[in-house]
Motif scaffolding. Structure first.
Motif, PDB file in Angstrom:
ATOM      1  N   LYS A  61       0.824  -1.210   0.000  1.00 14.45           N
ATOM      2  CA  LYS A  61       0.000   0.000   0.000  1.00 14.45           C
ATOM      3  C   LYS A  61       0.864   1.269   0.000  1.00 14.45           C
ATOM      4  CE  LYS A  61      -3.633   0.036   2.683  1.00 14.45           C
ATOM      5  NZ  LYS A  61      -4.465  -0.060   3.910  1.00 14.45           N
ATOM      6  N   TYR A  90      -1.120   8.240  -9.104  1.00 10.43           N
ATOM      7  CA  TYR A  90      -2.117   7.248  -8.682  1.00 10.43           C
ATOM      8  C   TYR A  90      -2.231   6.139  -9.713  1.00 10.43           C
ATOM      9  CZ  TYR A  90      -6.759   5.350  -7.476  1.00 10.43           C
ATOM     10  OH  TYR A  90      -7.807   4.521  -7.159  1.00 10.43           O
ATOM     11  N   THR A  94      -1.213   2.278  -9.204  1.00  8.81           N
ATOM     12  CA  THR A  94      -2.302   1.306  -9.352  1.00  8.81           C
ATOM     13  C   THR A  94      -1.992   0.289 -10.447  1.00  8.81           C
ATOM     14  OG1 THR A  94      -3.935   2.940  -8.613  1.00  8.81           O
ATOM     15  CG2 THR A  94      -4.760   1.046  -9.827  1.00  8.81           C
ATOM     16  N   ASP A 101      -4.001   4.630  -0.893  1.00  8.60           N
ATOM     17  CA  ASP A 101      -4.898   5.371  -0.007  1.00  8.60           C
ATOM     18  C   ASP A 101      -4.544   6.845  -0.084  1.00  8.60           C
ATOM     19  OD1 ASP A 101      -6.246   3.125   0.854  1.00  8.60           O
ATOM     20  OD2 ASP A 101      -5.083   2.903   2.706  1.00  8.60           O
ATOM     21  N   ASN A 131     -13.944   4.547  -7.974  1.00  5.78           N
ATOM     22  CA  ASN A 131     -13.088   4.171  -6.855  1.00  5.78           C
ATOM     23  C   ASN A 131     -12.159   5.312  -6.457  1.00  5.78           C
ATOM     24  OD1 ASN A 131     -12.135   2.287  -4.902  1.00  5.78           O
ATOM     25  ND2 ASN A 131     -10.371   1.841  -6.205  1.00  5.78           N
ATOM     26  N   GLN A 134     -14.154   8.060  -4.764  1.00 10.49           N
ATOM     27  CA  GLN A 134     -14.521   7.682  -3.398  1.00 10.49           C
ATOM     28  C   GLN A 134     -13.355   7.992  -2.448  1.00 10.49           C
ATOM     29  OE1 GLN A 134     -17.216   6.706  -1.881  1.00 10.49           O
ATOM     30  NE2 GLN A 134     -16.336   6.054   0.087  1.00 10.49           N
ATOM     31  N   LYS A 135     -12.155   7.685  -2.900  1.00  9.52           N
ATOM     32  CA  LYS A 135     -10.973   7.908  -2.056  1.00  9.52           C
ATOM     33  C   LYS A 135     -10.676   9.387  -1.855  1.00  9.52           C
ATOM     34  CE  LYS A 135      -8.638   3.553  -3.165  1.00  9.52           C
ATOM     35  NZ  LYS A 135      -7.411   2.922  -3.696  1.00  9.52           N
ATOM     36  N   HIS A 138     -13.286  11.266   0.306  1.00  8.83           N
ATOM     37  CA  HIS A 138     -13.335  10.826   1.707  1.00  8.83           C
ATOM     38  C   HIS A 138     -11.920  10.478   2.167  1.00  8.83           C
ATOM     39  CE1 HIS A 138     -17.733  10.589   1.395  1.00  8.83           C
ATOM     40  NE2 HIS A 138     -17.531  10.042   0.213  1.00  8.83           N
ATOM     41  N   THR A 139     -11.012  11.448   2.080  1.00 10.13           N
ATOM     42  CA  THR A 139      -9.629  11.169   2.463  1.00 10.13           C
ATOM     43  C   THR A 139      -9.543  10.859   3.952  1.00 10.13           C
ATOM     44  OG1 THR A 139      -9.064  13.479   2.963  1.00 10.13           O
ATOM     45  CG2 THR A 139      -8.784  12.747   0.682  1.00 10.13           C
TER      46      THR A 139
END
Length: 357
Positions: A61, A90, A94, A101, A131, A134-135, A138-139
């Protein structure tokens, strides 16, 4: 005589107006039209060949940290994190099998700085990916993350980082822990502001004697002449004061410096290389990727700076790659702002040459 002068002046102004209008008309050809822009804005991650080959997220991660600041000091000017500096890294992380994260000092949804003149397909793919959104909406709040869960911390740039990164105790603890454990610390543009006020256990500065790149004073002051009074400090100046070996590359071109596990990039045009160097430092060969038009143009501009217009034009003639005439044109404006008219005209010629591809 007066009438002759007035009419002569009027004629000069008329010609100047016509020339300016013609130049604007020519320059607009480098920007996508409405249909092209709409197509670009609708880009999906699944439509990009590079991302279609993405590896499963089994390699560990990575924590990307973005600023929570929305305005520059008391100036009222809107800022935030740089979308392209987050999005492009990112996707590299990925695609190469890492889970990403995103955290910020305050948590929640930070403000994104969007500049459509600099945005391309991977940036829009990030905006259109459920996705990823969403990240970023909402960090994680920084003080809620567990440092041991991550193998890399990546400090994303954006002028807001100059305000809430330098004295953040969680960032200090995170970076110090990563440095002690030999984990990778990556930072780009204003992101290295996270490191300027951290001390080692022996009282020395964390960045002392380390080769580092970041947004330079020259780049900062050209775009924001009042930066000395708006920011708490100039990033290059502060890093040098802390004993860092500051490595300044050409303005607004790719520059990435690696010092052991510390990998830093000078500006947004350095993100791709920085992210792939990070993957290599983790022991993996980056997934093959076709270079973007922007990257090809950065390489073209480096040839121009080092070898001149003729060599740059030959590079275009020998290449089947796509180039961004828009980026080359931007550099002509930079040359004009610096009063370098010869380079301005040469870069206009070079920009026009990219249209032959």
């Amino acid at each position: 005589m007066l009438k002759k002068i007035v009419f002569s002046l009027a004629g000069v102004l008329l010609v100047a107006g016509i020339v300016l209008a013609a130049f604007v008309y020519w320059a607009m050809a480098f920007f996508p039209n409405n249909s092209g822009l709409e197509k670009l804005r609708s880009t999906k991650a699944e439509s990009l060949a590079y991302l279609q080959s993405s590896l499963p997220p089994t390699r560990g991660k990575i924590l990307a940290v973005v600023t929570s600041v929305r305005t520059i000091g008391t100036s009222g000017k809107v800022t935030g994190y740089e979308l392209s500096e987050l999005a492009r890294a990112y996707w590299v992380f990925t695609a190469n099998g890492f889970a990403v994260d995103i955290a910020s000092p305050q948590g929640g949804e930070p403000y994104a700085l969007l500049d459509e003149d600099d945005m391309a397909e991977f940036d829009y793919a990030f905006l259109n990916d459920a996705n990823a959104q969403q990240k970023i909406k909402h960090t994680f709040k920084l003080d809620q993350i567990q440092p041991d869960d991550y193998i890399v911390v990546y400090f994303v740039g954006g002028k807001g980082a100059m305000f809430d990164f330098p004295d953040n105790p969680v960032i200090h603890h995170l970076a110090s822990r990563f440095m002690e454990q030999g984990k990778v610390i990556a930072a780009v543009c204003h992101g290295p502001a996270a490191l300027v006020n951290i001390k080692n256990a022996d009282g020395s500065w964390l960045v002392a004697n380390k080769k580092i790149s970041a947004f330079t004073n020259a780049e900062e002051l050209l775009l924001m002449p009042e930066a000395k009074t708006v920011f708490p400090f100039l990033l290059q100046t502060r890093l040098e004061a802390r004993g860092a070996q500051f490595m300044a590359g050409a303005d607004y071109l790719e520059q990435v410096i690696q010092h052991d596990n510390l990998i830093t990039g000078q500006n947004p045009w350095s993100v791709w290389l920085l992210a792939e160097k990070t993957v290599k430092q983790l022991g993996y060969e980056p997934l093959p990727r076709r270079l973007t038009a922007e990257e090809n143009s950065v390489a073209l501009l480096q040839v121009f700076q080092q070898q001149g217009l003729s060599a740059a034009e030959k590079k275009i003639q020998k290449s089947s790659a796509a180039f961004s005439g828009q980026l080359v044109l931007m550099h002509s404006f930079v040359a004009a702002m610096r009063g370098n008219l010869p380079d301005m005209f040469k870069l206009i010629i070079l920009a026009d040459s990219t249209r032959a591809i």
